[in-house]
Design an enzyme around this catalytic site. Structure first.
Site, PDB file in Angstrom:
ATOM      1  N   ASP A 122       5.626   0.761  11.836  1.00 26.21           N
ATOM      2  CA  ASP A 122       4.397  -0.075  11.535  1.00 26.21           C
ATOM      3  C   ASP A 122       4.352  -1.417  11.694  1.00 26.21           C
ATOM      4  O   ASP A 122       3.402  -2.193  11.574  1.00 26.21           O
ATOM      5  CB  ASP A 122       4.260   0.046   9.894  1.00 26.21           C
ATOM      6  N   PRO A 128       2.739  16.761  11.785  1.00 25.76           N
ATOM      7  CA  PRO A 128       3.053  17.774  10.954  1.00 25.76           C
ATOM      8  C   PRO A 128       3.383  17.626   9.560  1.00 25.76           C
ATOM      9  O   PRO A 128       3.934  16.583   9.259  1.00 25.76           O
ATOM     10  CB  PRO A 128       3.948  18.665  11.577  1.00 25.76           C
ATOM     11  N   LYS A 173       1.062  -1.117   0.134  1.00 21.98           N
ATOM     12  CA  LYS A 173       0.110   0.155  -0.091  1.00 21.98           C
ATOM     13  C   LYS A 173       0.794   1.202   0.117  1.00 21.98           C
ATOM     14  O   LYS A 173       0.653   2.188  -0.802  1.00 21.98           O
ATOM     15  CB  LYS A 173      -0.944   0.048   1.266  1.00 21.98           C
TER      16      LYS A 173
HETATM   17  C1  UD1 Z   1       4.940   6.706   6.170  1.00 24.95           C
HETATM   18  C2  UD1 Z   1       4.053   5.704   6.045  1.00 24.95           C
HETATM   19  C3  UD1 Z   1       3.558   5.038   7.542  1.00 24.95           C
HETATM   20  C4  UD1 Z   1       4.903   4.987   8.470  1.00 24.95           C
HETATM   21  C5  UD1 Z   1       5.748   5.985   8.402  1.00 24.95           C
HETATM   22  C6  UD1 Z   1       7.043   5.870   9.190  1.00 24.95           C
HETATM   23  C7  UD1 Z   1       2.984   5.827   4.022  1.00 24.95           C
HETATM   24  C8  UD1 Z   1       1.757   6.280   3.360  1.00 24.95           C
HETATM   25  N1  UD1 Z   1       2.743   5.928   5.310  1.00 24.95           N
HETATM   26  O1  UD1 Z   1       4.030   7.698   6.722  1.00 24.95           O
HETATM   27  O2  UD1 Z   1       2.979   4.038   7.256  1.00 24.95           O
HETATM   28  O3  UD1 Z   1       4.379   4.582   9.627  1.00 24.95           O
HETATM   29  O4  UD1 Z   1       6.169   6.578   7.114  1.00 24.95           O
HETATM   30  O5  UD1 Z   1       7.515   4.825   8.644  1.00 24.95           O
HETATM   31  O6  UD1 Z   1       3.889   5.731   3.429  1.00 24.95           O
HETATM   32  N2  UD1 Z   1       7.408  14.748  10.278  1.00 24.95           N
HETATM   33  C9  UD1 Z   1       7.561  15.915  10.585  1.00 24.95           C
HETATM   34  N3  UD1 Z   1       7.276  16.894   9.450  1.00 24.95           N
HETATM   35  C10 UD1 Z   1       6.919  16.395   8.498  1.00 24.95           C
HETATM   36  C11 UD1 Z   1       6.925  15.330   8.135  1.00 24.95           C
HETATM   37  C12 UD1 Z   1       7.175  14.273   9.012  1.00 24.95           C
HETATM   38  O7  UD1 Z   1       7.823  16.316  11.653  1.00 24.95           O
HETATM   39  O8  UD1 Z   1       6.596  17.364   7.472  1.00 24.95           O
HETATM   40  C13 UD1 Z   1       7.710  13.666  11.319  1.00 24.95           C
HETATM   41  C14 UD1 Z   1       6.534  12.677  11.778  1.00 24.95           C
HETATM   42  O9  UD1 Z   1       5.793  13.277  12.675  1.00 24.95           O
HETATM   43  C15 UD1 Z   1       7.151  11.517  12.090  1.00 24.95           C
HETATM   44  C16 UD1 Z   1       8.470  11.134  11.300  1.00 24.95           C
HETATM   45  O10 UD1 Z   1       8.483  12.649  10.826  1.00 24.95           O
HETATM   46  O11 UD1 Z   1       7.466  11.841  13.610  1.00 24.95           O
HETATM   47  C17 UD1 Z   1       8.361  10.387  10.275  1.00 24.95           C
HETATM   48  O12 UD1 Z   1       7.001  10.467   9.556  1.00 24.95           O
HETATM   49  P1  UD1 Z   1       7.093  10.213   8.093  1.00 24.95           P
HETATM   50  O13 UD1 Z   1       8.350   9.359   7.516  1.00 24.95           O
HETATM   51  O14 UD1 Z   1       7.004  11.648   7.078  1.00 24.95           O
HETATM   52  O15 UD1 Z   1       5.678   9.477   7.792  1.00 24.95           O
HETATM   53  P2  UD1 Z   1       4.742   9.539   6.665  1.00 24.95           P
HETATM   54  O16 UD1 Z   1       5.454   9.882   5.375  1.00 24.95           O
HETATM   55  O17 UD1 Z   1       3.531  10.175   6.828  1.00 24.95           O
END
Ligand code: UD1
Length: 424
Positions: free
Chosen positions: A311, A127, A22
Site C-alpha cells: 500500500d 480471489p 481504515k
Molecule cells: C489487505 C488490505 C489492502 C492491502 C493488502 C495487502 C484491508 C481492508 N485491505 O487486503 O489495503 O493492500 O491487505 O497488504 O485490510 N489472496 C488469495 N486468495 C485469497 C485472499 C488473498 O490468493 O483468498 C492473495 C491476494 O490476491 C494477494 C495476497 O493474497 O495476492 C494478499 O492479499 P490479502 O492480504 O488477502 O489482501 P486483502 O486482505 O484483500
C-alpha cells in the site's frame, strides 16, 4: 466527478494529525457481528469505506452511530442484538472488497451467510479462495451460486488447524473472527502479522476471546460460547503516515506527523532514511524532513509485514522519480499494481516496467499534467507527484482518494500546499 487541482513546488511545512487506520477499522466493525453487546470504537476515520461498511452492517441488523471526538477522530458505536439478515449484496460488495469480512462473523453467530463474490479489481484478480477454504475447514458447507458464496454451518463452526499457503490479511481476519465462537481450538498457521490484524486480536480479546500467539504467524484461538462488548481505540493509519512522510520528503519540506509512531512505519522509514530523508521520533509523533542535497535511489520490494507494504509502493515510487540514480521497485503482493506508472510518465518520470519490477531513473523535476488513477494508493501517488511538480496538476477520479484519506486537501493545505477540490 470531483477533481483535485494542485500547483506544485511548495516545500510543505507544519503538522498533520494522522487519522485512525481504515484497514483496522473495517475488520473491527465486522467484529461487532460476533456479539449482542455494544462495541464502541474510537479514533475511527470518517471515510467513504467506513460509510459503506456501516451500510453493509445495517443489512445484518447492526445499529451504528458515529460522533466526532474532540481529538479529531470519531466514536462509532455498533450494536446488533439480533442478526436480522445474512445477505451481503453485490451492490455493496462490488464497491468495497473488505465486505468479505462479514463472512466469518455471520457464519459463526448466525450459522449462515450469503456474500457476493467481489470479482476482480484494478490491482488484480484478487480471489477469495483462502477465505472460503478456511470456512470449509471449520465445517461450513459452501456453494458458489449466482455470483454468491452461500455458506451454512447450522450446527455451528468447529475448531480446525488451517495453514494458509499465501499470507492474507483478510483471510486471517475472517478466520480469526469465526474461530472466536467455534467449538474447540483453531490454529492459524502462516497468519498475517500486519498491525491491523494485531489490533483486531486485541479488540477480540477485550470482547472475551481467547487468542494466543498475538503478533506472530501462528495464532491459537480457543472458541467461546459467546463474546461480550468492548471499547477499543483504532490504531493510527500507517499508510496515511507513510504517505504524508513522502509528501514532506518529495517537496523538500519539514512536517511533524502527530498521533503516530516510527515503529508503525518501520520498513518505510528505513527506506526513506536510506534515500536521505530524516525520519525521527518526536513527542507524540514523527518529524520528517529532507537532508541536504538530492535523494538517492533505493531498491524496494513489497512483502507481507514486517516487510515493505504494497500500500506504500506507488508513493515510494513517486519519491524515487526525483532521486539521483536508479531504483528498482518490485511488487510481489498484487500482480497488476503499476497503473500509476503511465500517469507518472506523463508528468516526466522515467520508469520502465519489466514484469513485476519497475526501474525508476531519477529526473531533476516532474511537470504538472492532468492525470487519472484507478485505485486508492495510485491516486494519492499522483497527488504527491503534483505537489513536487512544476506547474498545475489535475487529479481526476478523486472518489478513490475519499475511500482512504480523511480531509486530504485540508491536511495538505495546512502545511502550505496549493491544493483545491474542483466540484462536479
Ligand atoms: C489487505 C488490505 C489492502 C492491502 C493488502 C495487502 C484491508 C481492508 N485491505 O487486503 O489495503 O493492500 O491487505 O497488504 O485490510 N489472496 C488469495 N486468495 C485469497 C485472499 C488473498 O490468493 O483468498 C492473495 C491476494 O490476491 C494477494 C495476497 O493474497 O495476492 C494478499 O492479499 P490479502 O492480504 O488477502 O489482501 P486483502 O486482505 O484483500
Amino acid at each position: 466527478m470531483d477533481r483535485i487541482r494542485i500547483i506544485g513546488g511548495v516545500p510543505l511545512k507544519g503538522a498533520i494529525q494522522i487519522s485512525g487506520a481504515k484497514n483496522a477499522a473495517l475488520p473491527l466493525m465486522a467484529a461487532s457481528l460476533l456479539t449482542d453487546r455494544p462495541l464502541l470504537l474510537s479514533n475511527v476515520p470518517d471515510l467513504a469505506d467506513i460509510a459503506t461498511m456501516r451500510h453493509l452492517l445495517a443489512q445484518h441488523g447492526v445499529e451504528s452511530h458515529m460522533t466526532a471526538e474532540a481529538a479529531g477522530g470519531h466514536r462509532l458505536s455498533l450494536a446488533v442484538p439480533d442478526i436480522t439478515g445474512t445477505l451481503a449484496p453485490y451492490d455493496i460488495v462490488r464497491k468495497m472488497r473488505a465486505s468479505i469480512l462479514v463472512l466469518g462473523p455471520l457464519l459463526a453467530r448466525a450459522g449462515r451467510a450469503e456474500v457476493s463474490l467481489p470479482g476482480g479489481c484494478a490491482i488484480g484478480t484478487r480471489p477469495v479462495n483462502l477465505h472460503i477454504e478456511a470456512m470449509r475447514e471449520m465445517g461450513a458447507e459452501i456453494e458458489i451460486e449466482g455470483g454468491y458464496i452461500r455458506a451454512r454451518a447450522e450446527g455451528g463452526l468447529r475448531g480446525a488447524t488451517v495453514r494458509f499457503g499465501t499470507v492474507s490479511v483478510g483471510a486471517t481476519e475472517n478466520l480469526l473472527m469465526a474461530a472466536t465462537l467455534a467449538r474447540g481450538t483453531t490454529v492459524i498457521e502462516n497468519a498475517a502479522r500486519e498491525p491491523e490484524v494485531v489490533d483486531l486480536t486485541r479488540c477480540l480479546v477485550a470482547m472475551g476471546a481467547s487468542i494466543g500467539g498475538i503478533g506472530t504467524d501462528r495464532l491459537v484461538v480457543e472458541g467461546r460460547e459467546r463474546l461480550g462488548g468492548a471499547s477499543h481505540e483504532v490504531l493510527p493509519d500507517r499508510v496515511e503516515t507513510g504517505t504524508y512522510a513522502v509528501a514532506a520528503a518529495i517537496t523538500g519540506g519539514d512536517i511533524t506527523l502527530q498521533g503516530t509512531s516510527v515503529e508503525l512505519i518501520g520498513a518505510v522509514a528505513e527506506t526513506m532514511r536510506e534515500a536521505g530523508v530524516l525520519v525521527e521520533a518526536e513527542g507524540n509523533g514523527i518529524r520528517v524532513r529532507r537532508a541536504n542535497g538530492r535523494l538517492q535511489g533505493v531498491d524496494v520490494m513489497t512483502q507481507p509485514y514486517p516487510g515493505f507494504p504494497t500500500d506504500m509502493q506507488a508513493q515510494i515510487m513517486t519519491l524515487m522519480t526525483g532521486a539521483e540514480g536508479a531504483a528498482m521497485i518490485t511488487e510481489t503482493i498484487f500482480e497488476n499494481r503499476f497503473m500509476h506508472v503511465p500517469e507518472l510518465a506523463r508528468m516526466g518520470a522515467s520508469i520502465t516496467v519489466h514484469g513485476a519490477s519497475a526501474l525508476v531513473r531519477g529526473v531533476p523535476r516532474l511537470t504538472g499534467a492532468p492525470v487519472m488513477a484507478t485505485d486508492l494508493r495510485a491516486s494519492v501517488s499522483l497527488v504527491l507527484a503534483g505537489l513536487a511538480a512544476e506547474g498545475e496538476t489535475i487529479v481526476n477520479r478523486v472518489y478513490h482518494l475519499d475511500r482512504g484519506y480523511e480531509r486530504l486537501e485540508a491536511k495538505l493545505a495546512a502545511c502550505g500546499a496549493v491544493v483545491e477540490r474542483l466540484k462536479g
